[in-house]
Design a protein around this motif. Structure first.
Motif, PDB file in Angstrom:
ATOM      1  N   MET A   5       9.005  46.592  32.489  1.00 60.39           N
ATOM      2  CA  MET A   5      10.068  47.418  32.937  1.00 60.39           C
ATOM      3  C   MET A   5      10.827  48.214  32.003  1.00 60.39           C
ATOM      4  N   PRO A   6      10.829  49.549  32.147  1.00 53.19           N
ATOM      5  CA  PRO A   6      11.552  49.931  31.201  1.00 53.19           C
ATOM      6  C   PRO A   6      13.196  49.496  31.042  1.00 53.19           C
ATOM      7  N   MET A   7      13.375  49.645  29.712  1.00 54.03           N
ATOM      8  CA  MET A   7      14.982  49.199  29.493  1.00 54.03           C
ATOM      9  C   MET A   7      15.970  50.418  29.614  1.00 54.03           C
ATOM     10  N   GLU A   8      15.887  51.636  29.791  1.00 50.37           N
ATOM     11  CA  GLU A   8      16.777  52.655  29.842  1.00 50.37           C
ATOM     12  C   GLU A   8      17.713  52.350  30.987  1.00 50.37           C
ATOM     13  N   GLN A   9      17.479  51.690  32.245  1.00 53.81           N
ATOM     14  CA  GLN A   9      18.057  51.465  33.297  1.00 53.81           C
ATOM     15  C   GLN A   9      19.151  50.199  33.209  1.00 53.81           C
ATOM     16  N   HIS A  10      18.847  49.569  32.187  1.00 52.26           N
ATOM     17  CA  HIS A  10      19.894  48.129  32.273  1.00 52.26           C
ATOM     18  C   HIS A  10      21.113  48.345  31.756  1.00 52.26           C
ATOM     19  N   ARG A  11      22.106  47.900  32.410  1.00 56.72           N
ATOM     20  CA  ARG A  11      23.335  47.811  31.967  1.00 56.72           C
ATOM     21  C   ARG A  11      24.032  46.514  31.401  1.00 56.72           C
ATOM     22  N   VAL A  12      25.090  46.717  30.785  1.00 48.10           N
ATOM     23  CA  VAL A  12      25.544  45.572  30.312  1.00 48.10           C
ATOM     24  C   VAL A  12      26.047  44.289  31.397  1.00 48.10           C
ATOM     25  N   GLU A  13      26.610  44.814  32.392  1.00 49.20           N
ATOM     26  CA  GLU A  13      27.124  43.974  33.545  1.00 49.20           C
ATOM     27  C   GLU A  13      25.954  42.862  33.990  1.00 49.20           C
ATOM     28  N   ALA A  14      24.625  43.322  33.817  1.00 46.13           N
ATOM     29  CA  ALA A  14      23.908  42.493  34.381  1.00 46.13           C
ATOM     30  C   ALA A  14      23.412  41.569  33.104  1.00 46.13           C
ATOM     31  N   ARG A  15      23.622  41.563  32.129  1.00 45.73           N
ATOM     32  CA  ARG A  15      23.297  40.697  30.710  1.00 45.73           C
ATOM     33  C   ARG A  15      24.584  40.016  30.280  1.00 45.73           C
ATOM     34  N   MET A  16      25.797  40.514  30.542  1.00 47.51           N
ATOM     35  CA  MET A  16      26.977  39.889  29.877  1.00 47.51           C
ATOM     36  C   MET A  16      27.197  38.608  30.308  1.00 47.51           C
ATOM     37  N   ILE A  17      27.926  37.625  29.694  1.00 50.08           N
ATOM     38  CA  ILE A  17      28.444  36.259  30.025  1.00 50.08           C
ATOM     39  C   ILE A  17      29.804  36.587  30.820  1.00 50.08           C
ATOM     40  N   LYS A  18      29.816  36.285  32.110  1.00 54.98           N
ATOM     41  CA  LYS A  18      31.099  36.688  32.727  1.00 54.98           C
ATOM     42  C   LYS A  18      32.224  35.430  32.629  1.00 54.98           C
ATOM     43  N   ASP A  19      31.812  34.207  32.617  1.00 52.45           N
ATOM     44  CA  ASP A  19      32.799  33.122  32.437  1.00 52.45           C
ATOM     45  C   ASP A  19      33.142  33.018  30.969  1.00 52.45           C
ATOM     46  N   VAL A  20      34.018  33.650  30.587  1.00 58.15           N
ATOM     47  CA  VAL A  20      34.463  33.804  29.261  1.00 58.15           C
ATOM     48  C   VAL A  20      35.529  32.862  28.801  1.00 58.15           C
ATOM     49  N   GLU A  21      35.393  31.958  27.812  1.00 58.69           N
ATOM     50  CA  GLU A  21      36.285  31.099  27.133  1.00 58.69           C
ATOM     51  C   GLU A  21      37.182  31.698  26.368  1.00 58.69           C
ATOM     52  N   THR A  22      38.434  31.616  26.314  1.00 55.86           N
ATOM     53  CA  THR A  22      39.255  32.193  25.142  1.00 55.86           C
ATOM     54  C   THR A  22      40.278  31.393  24.540  1.00 55.86           C
ATOM     55  N   ILE A  23      40.922  31.528  23.665  1.00 55.91           N
ATOM     56  CA  ILE A  23      41.788  30.709  22.952  1.00 55.91           C
ATOM     57  C   ILE A  23      43.300  31.514  22.705  1.00 55.91           C
ATOM     58  N   ASP A  24      44.232  30.646  22.732  1.00 58.11           N
ATOM     59  CA  ASP A  24      45.485  31.209  22.519  1.00 58.11           C
ATOM     60  C   ASP A  24      45.844  31.575  21.232  1.00 58.11           C
ATOM     61  N   GLY A  25      46.269  32.825  20.881  1.00 62.38           N
ATOM     62  CA  GLY A  25      46.573  33.368  19.595  1.00 62.38           C
ATOM     63  C   GLY A  25      47.514  32.566  18.760  1.00 62.38           C
ATOM     64  N   ASN A  26      48.257  31.559  19.407  1.00 63.84           N
ATOM     65  CA  ASN A  26      49.290  30.590  18.692  1.00 63.84           C
ATOM     66  C   ASN A  26      48.671  29.387  18.367  1.00 63.84           C
TER      67      ASN A  26
END
Length: 155
Positions: free
Chosen positions: A86-107
């Motif tokens: 399949m050609p890659m031209e139509q692939h968008r970030v939303e289909a490949r990104m990790i959506k459940d992102v762990e963050t940390i506190d700046g403090n």
């Protein structure tokens, strides 16, 4: 007869305690390369290579964090594209990104952040404040902090 010091009595010197920044926010990167959900994966690959980074946060129009995309996510896209012819031209970030992102506190203490990196096996953590992406801390940032603090705290 005991040995006497030739230096005589000395006043006890008061050591001034220097404030040493040890918070994540003191070492996090604030100037970030970010991506959009509707951006093409191929664009991401070009930016990762051009900026010599291994991934970055995905934000919406309000600069709220909605995901993370990495080299590995892009590699998976390339691999799947080749496998299914399949050609890659139509692939968008939303289909490949990790959506459940762990963050940390700046403090958070920078050394607690180091432990969090070890436990999670992640390369970077975004920092969100008041719902907005304000920075990112990487393993390299923690290493830089450790070297700066070495002269102050470690023997």
């Amino acid at each position: 007869m005991g040995i006497k010091s030739f230096q005589g009595a000395r006043k006890q010197q008061q050591k001034e305690v220097e404030h040493i920044p040890v918070r994540v926010s003191d070492y996090m990167s604030r100037e970030l390369i970010t991506f959009k959900a509707d951006q093409m994966v191929e664009d991401v690959i070009h930016k990762l290579i051009a900026h010599k980074i291994s991934g970055g946060p995905v934000v919406n129009e309000n600069y709220e964090l909605i995901g993370i995309i990495s080299e590995g996510d892009c590699l998976k896209d390339i691999s799947d594209s080749r496998y299914y012819n399949m050609p890659m031209e139509q692939h968008r970030v939303e289909a490949r990104m990790i959506k459940d992102v762990e963050t940390i506190d700046g403090n958070m203490n920078i050394f607690d952040a180091a432990n969090k990196f070890l436990e999670s096996k992640r390369r970077r953590f975004p920092i969100v404040q008041d719902g907005k992406l304000v920075g990112q801390i990487s393993q390299k940032d923690v290493l830089i902090a450790a070297l700066k603090l070495k002269g102050h705290n470690w023997k």
